[in-house]
Enzyme design. Structure first.
Site, PDB file in Angstrom:
ATOM      1  N   ASP A  13       1.797   4.562   7.578  1.00  0.00           N
ATOM      2  CA  ASP A  13       0.653   4.137   8.393  1.00  0.00           C
ATOM      3  C   ASP A  13      -0.564   4.405   7.506  1.00  0.00           C
ATOM      4  OD1 ASP A  13      -0.103   3.386  11.382  1.00  0.00           O
ATOM      5  OD2 ASP A  13      -1.537   4.919  10.805  1.00  0.00           O
ATOM      6  N   LYS A  53       5.581   8.967  16.574  1.00  0.00           N
ATOM      7  CA  LYS A  53       4.522   8.862  15.555  1.00  0.00           C
ATOM      8  C   LYS A  53       4.256  10.247  15.006  1.00  0.00           C
ATOM      9  CE  LYS A  53       1.710   5.807  13.711  1.00  0.00           C
ATOM     10  NZ  LYS A  53       1.870   4.373  13.464  1.00  0.00           N
TER      11      LYS A  53
HETATM   12  P1  NDP Z   1      -4.119   1.861   4.747  1.00  0.00           P
HETATM   13  O1  NDP Z   1      -4.263   3.311   4.577  1.00  0.00           O
HETATM   14  O2  NDP Z   1      -3.347   1.067   3.772  1.00  0.00           O
HETATM   15  O3  NDP Z   1      -5.572   1.193   4.874  1.00  0.00           O
HETATM   16  C1  NDP Z   1      -6.466   1.577   5.852  1.00  0.00           C
HETATM   17  C2  NDP Z   1      -7.752   0.809   5.665  1.00  0.00           C
HETATM   18  O4  NDP Z   1      -8.594   1.036   6.802  1.00  0.00           O
HETATM   19  C3  NDP Z   1      -8.536   1.280   4.443  1.00  0.00           C
HETATM   20  O5  NDP Z   1      -9.300   0.211   3.952  1.00  0.00           O
HETATM   21  C4  NDP Z   1      -9.439   2.354   5.056  1.00  0.00           C
HETATM   22  O6  NDP Z   1     -10.648   2.604   4.333  1.00  0.00           O
HETATM   23  C5  NDP Z   1      -9.777   1.747   6.400  1.00  0.00           C
HETATM   24  N1  NDP Z   1     -10.041   2.829   7.344  1.00  0.00           N
HETATM   25  C6  NDP Z   1      -9.183   3.803   7.733  1.00  0.00           C
HETATM   26  N2  NDP Z   1      -9.795   4.643   8.586  1.00  0.00           N
HETATM   27  C7  NDP Z   1     -11.051   4.181   8.724  1.00  0.00           C
HETATM   28  C8  NDP Z   1     -12.155   4.601   9.494  1.00  0.00           C
HETATM   29  N3  NDP Z   1     -12.077   5.685  10.278  1.00  0.00           N
HETATM   30  N4  NDP Z   1     -13.297   3.855   9.422  1.00  0.00           N
HETATM   31  C9  NDP Z   1     -13.374   2.754   8.623  1.00  0.00           C
HETATM   32  N5  NDP Z   1     -12.342   2.306   7.872  1.00  0.00           N
HETATM   33  C10 NDP Z   1     -11.208   3.003   7.939  1.00  0.00           C
HETATM   34  O7  NDP Z   1      -3.541   1.679   6.237  1.00  0.00           O
HETATM   35  P2  NDP Z   1      -2.792   0.408   6.871  1.00  0.00           P
HETATM   36  O8  NDP Z   1      -3.373  -0.844   6.321  1.00  0.00           O
HETATM   37  O9  NDP Z   1      -1.362   0.662   6.798  1.00  0.00           O
HETATM   38  O10 NDP Z   1      -3.198   0.571   8.411  1.00  0.00           O
HETATM   39  C11 NDP Z   1      -4.357  -0.054   8.973  1.00  0.00           C
HETATM   40  C12 NDP Z   1      -4.198  -0.141  10.474  1.00  0.00           C
HETATM   41  O11 NDP Z   1      -3.013  -0.897  10.784  1.00  0.00           O
HETATM   42  C13 NDP Z   1      -4.017   1.195  11.194  1.00  0.00           C
HETATM   43  O12 NDP Z   1      -4.620   1.113  12.483  1.00  0.00           O
HETATM   44  C14 NDP Z   1      -2.521   1.309  11.349  1.00  0.00           C
HETATM   45  O13 NDP Z   1      -2.149   2.162  12.433  1.00  0.00           O
HETATM   46  C15 NDP Z   1      -2.174  -0.134  11.645  1.00  0.00           C
HETATM   47  N6  NDP Z   1      -0.777  -0.503  11.418  1.00  0.00           N
HETATM   48  C16 NDP Z   1      -0.197  -0.342  10.191  1.00  0.00           C
HETATM   49  C17 NDP Z   1       1.120  -0.698  10.002  1.00  0.00           C
HETATM   50  C18 NDP Z   1       1.784  -0.644   8.669  1.00  0.00           C
HETATM   51  O14 NDP Z   1       2.903  -1.156   8.568  1.00  0.00           O
HETATM   52  N7  NDP Z   1       1.163  -0.110   7.641  1.00  0.00           N
HETATM   53  C19 NDP Z   1       1.949  -1.165  11.135  1.00  0.00           C
HETATM   54  C20 NDP Z   1       1.214  -1.387  12.356  1.00  0.00           C
HETATM   55  C21 NDP Z   1      -0.096  -1.023  12.471  1.00  0.00           C
HETATM   56  P3  NDP Z   1     -10.785   3.943   3.457  1.00  0.00           P
HETATM   57  O15 NDP Z   1      -9.937   3.695   2.251  1.00  0.00           O
HETATM   58  O16 NDP Z   1     -12.231   4.060   3.172  1.00  0.00           O
HETATM   59  O17 NDP Z   1     -10.262   5.067   4.322  1.00  0.00           O
END
Ligand code: NDP
Length: 445
Positions: free
Chosen positions: A165, A125
């Site tokens: 991510d 990662k």
């Molecule tokens: P994105 O950046 O596309 O979206 C993240 C979302 O989560 C946004 O709405 C963001 O809001 C919110 N968010 C992030 N950090 C925080 C925080 N500290 N508090 C509140 N809201 C938060 O990321 P992904 O959708 O790709 O990833 C989301 C989760 O899924 C993560 O945990 C990631 O590790 C996991 N994941 C993702 C994969 C992938 O293929 N993309 C694969 C496996 C797991 P804001 O815009 O306000 O920051």
């Protein structure tokens, strides 16, 4: 004190301040106790002592210039955790909260998750404390180019294959890939999540959300039910949340919440049709805030709140780590929630998981439930090696089959190791055994 407790204490002392890493190690070690009891050979070969130590980790300076000519300095990370069963594989996270402890927890989880997919991928990662929010495309590009200027020497299609991510989507992968290609003068599958015209796979953007929904569907099936007419609370509004809502809609469920770091929207009629299209355009094209959804469709918006107070049948946390604490979990249980599918990585605290398991909630832990993203990255790597592109249907079918397999392997391992129904134990044991055997076979490294 048991060996496992002693090892955990050592991890805490050797990795001071890395709270999230400690938490993920604790969850895994505790659930491996029955497997270690049955496999004394793993003890002798110090598999656990070796598996909690990354094979290699890098931290580097990432300087870049903003649109006003001012220079900024961020920190870059790549942790190459374990390559016993394949090249390191795992995403890059760009978020201001990133530090070594977050990258290590994600890398550690990735080792078991990748093993569970059945594909030949080790765990790694990376990321940076850079915040892409509010930056221009040019600023993001300059940052990505500077980041890759260092990262390129540590990665390669047979060595380490990063992906996206939080904060790293198609735009960032494009800039990173362009810079790698220029430096190395090579067009290879060194990153996944690429655009369709330059080596990407159909269904990769959808894969984590779709996969988590398929996994949750299996948990529901085991309870004799399905998504039809169920109320689902989803957190986040990024990649994972978007495609979770899309797939749940297709399966007849009703998603009623979305969130970002500023607050939660609640739409009791469901995020469907024209409203879903608005949401996707808002996030994917305009990169706006979720509050605009509430303003446009005149639904409730709760500033600084997470969605867990809203009554639901199923919760699908899809934002970030530790977004469901014990009191959130208790609220969900009290409101009649029967299943939790973790789309995000480690969204539930250890106390929250205990509450879910105690209450008989079907709990799909992240490393199993959200493995569809990396599994489809594995399929992208296969297509790159073959220099072929599979159809949407073919990739989706493979993804679906992988998620069903992961559910079954986790359920069977839980049963075999005396924790029937506990998919946390099942996923950890099933993921661990394959890596442990590979480490044994390859000697003391
Ligand atoms: P994105 O950046 O596309 O979206 C993240 C979302 O989560 C946004 O709405 C963001 O809001 C919110 N968010 C992030 N950090 C925080 C925080 N500290 N508090 C509140 N809201 C938060 O990321 P992904 O959708 O790709 O990833 C989301 C989760 O899924 C993560 O945990 C990631 O590790 C996991 N994941 C993702 C994969 C992938 O293929 N993309 C694969 C496996 C797991 P804001 O815009 O306000 O920051």
């Amino acid at each position: 004190m048991s060996n496992i407790d002693a090892l955990y204490d050592k991890v805490v002392i050797k990795n001071p301040g890395e709270r999230e890493f400690h938490q993920s190690v604790k969850e895994v070690l505790d659930s491996l106790i029955p497997a270690m009891d049955r496999h004394p050979e793993f003890k002798k070969f110090k598999i656990l002592e070796r598996i909690v130590e990354p094979e290699r980790q890098f931290m580097f300076r990432v300087p870049w210039m903003d649109d006003n000519g001012e220079i900024h300095v961020n920190r870059g990370f790549r942790v190459q955790f374990n390559s016993a069963i394949g090249p390191y594989k795992g995403g890059l996270r760009f978020h201001p909260s990133v530090y070594l402890g977050i990258i290590k927890f994600l890398g550690f989880e990735q080792v078991f998750k990748n093993s569970l997919t059945g594909l030949p991928m080790g765990g790694g990662k990376g990321g940076s404390d850079f915040d892409p929010k509010g930056k221009s495309d040019n600023e993001v590009m300059r940052f990505c180019q500077s980041f890759m200027q260092e990262l390129y020497r540590h990665i390669g299609p047979d060595t380490d294959v990063p992906a996206g991510d939080i904060g790293v989507g198609g735009r960032e992968i494009g800039y990173l890939y362009g810079q790698y290609r220029k430096i190395r003068n090579e067009f290879t599958g060194v990153l996944t999540g690429k655009g369709l015209e330059w080596g990407g796979s159909l269904i990769r953007p959808e894969a984590t959300g779709y996969g988590c929904t398929y996994f949750t569907q299996e948990m529901l099936k085991a309870r004799g039910t399905d998504f039809k007419d169920k109320i689902i609370t989803v957190s986040g509004s990024g990649n994972v949340a978007q495609y979770t809502v899309e797939k749940v809609n297709q399966l007849g469920g009703k998603c009623v919440t979305l969130s970002d770091s500023a607050g939660t929207i609640y739409d009791p009629d469901g995020i469907t049709g024209e409203k879903f299209d608005f949401f996707i355009e808002l996030k994917q094209v305009r990169r706006g805030r979720i509050k605009e959804y509430a303003e446009k469709f005149n639904v409730d918006y709760y500033p600084n709140k997470r969605p867990w107070e809203v009554k639901c049948d199923i919760a699908m946390p899809s934002a970030t780590q530790n977004e469901i604490n014990a009191s959130d979990a208790q609220k969900l249980v009290d409101n009649g929630c029967i299943a939790v599918g973790e789309g995000a990585n480690m969204p539930s605290t250890l106390e929250a998981i205990d509450i879910f398991l105690e209450a008989g909630v079907s709990f799909g832990p992240a490393k199993a439930a959200n493995a569809g993203g990396v599994a489809t990255s594995g399929l992208e790597m296969s297509q790159n090696s073959l220099r072929l592109a599979w159809t949407r249907e073919e990739v989706d079918q493979r993804l679906h089959a992988i998620m069903v397999n992961i559910f079954q392997a986790s359920r069977d391992a839980a049963e075999k190791y005396g924790s029937s129904g506990n998919l946390v134990v099942g996923a950890n044991v099933a993921g661990f055994l394959k890596v442990a055997r590979a480490m044994m076979a390859q000697g003391v490294l």
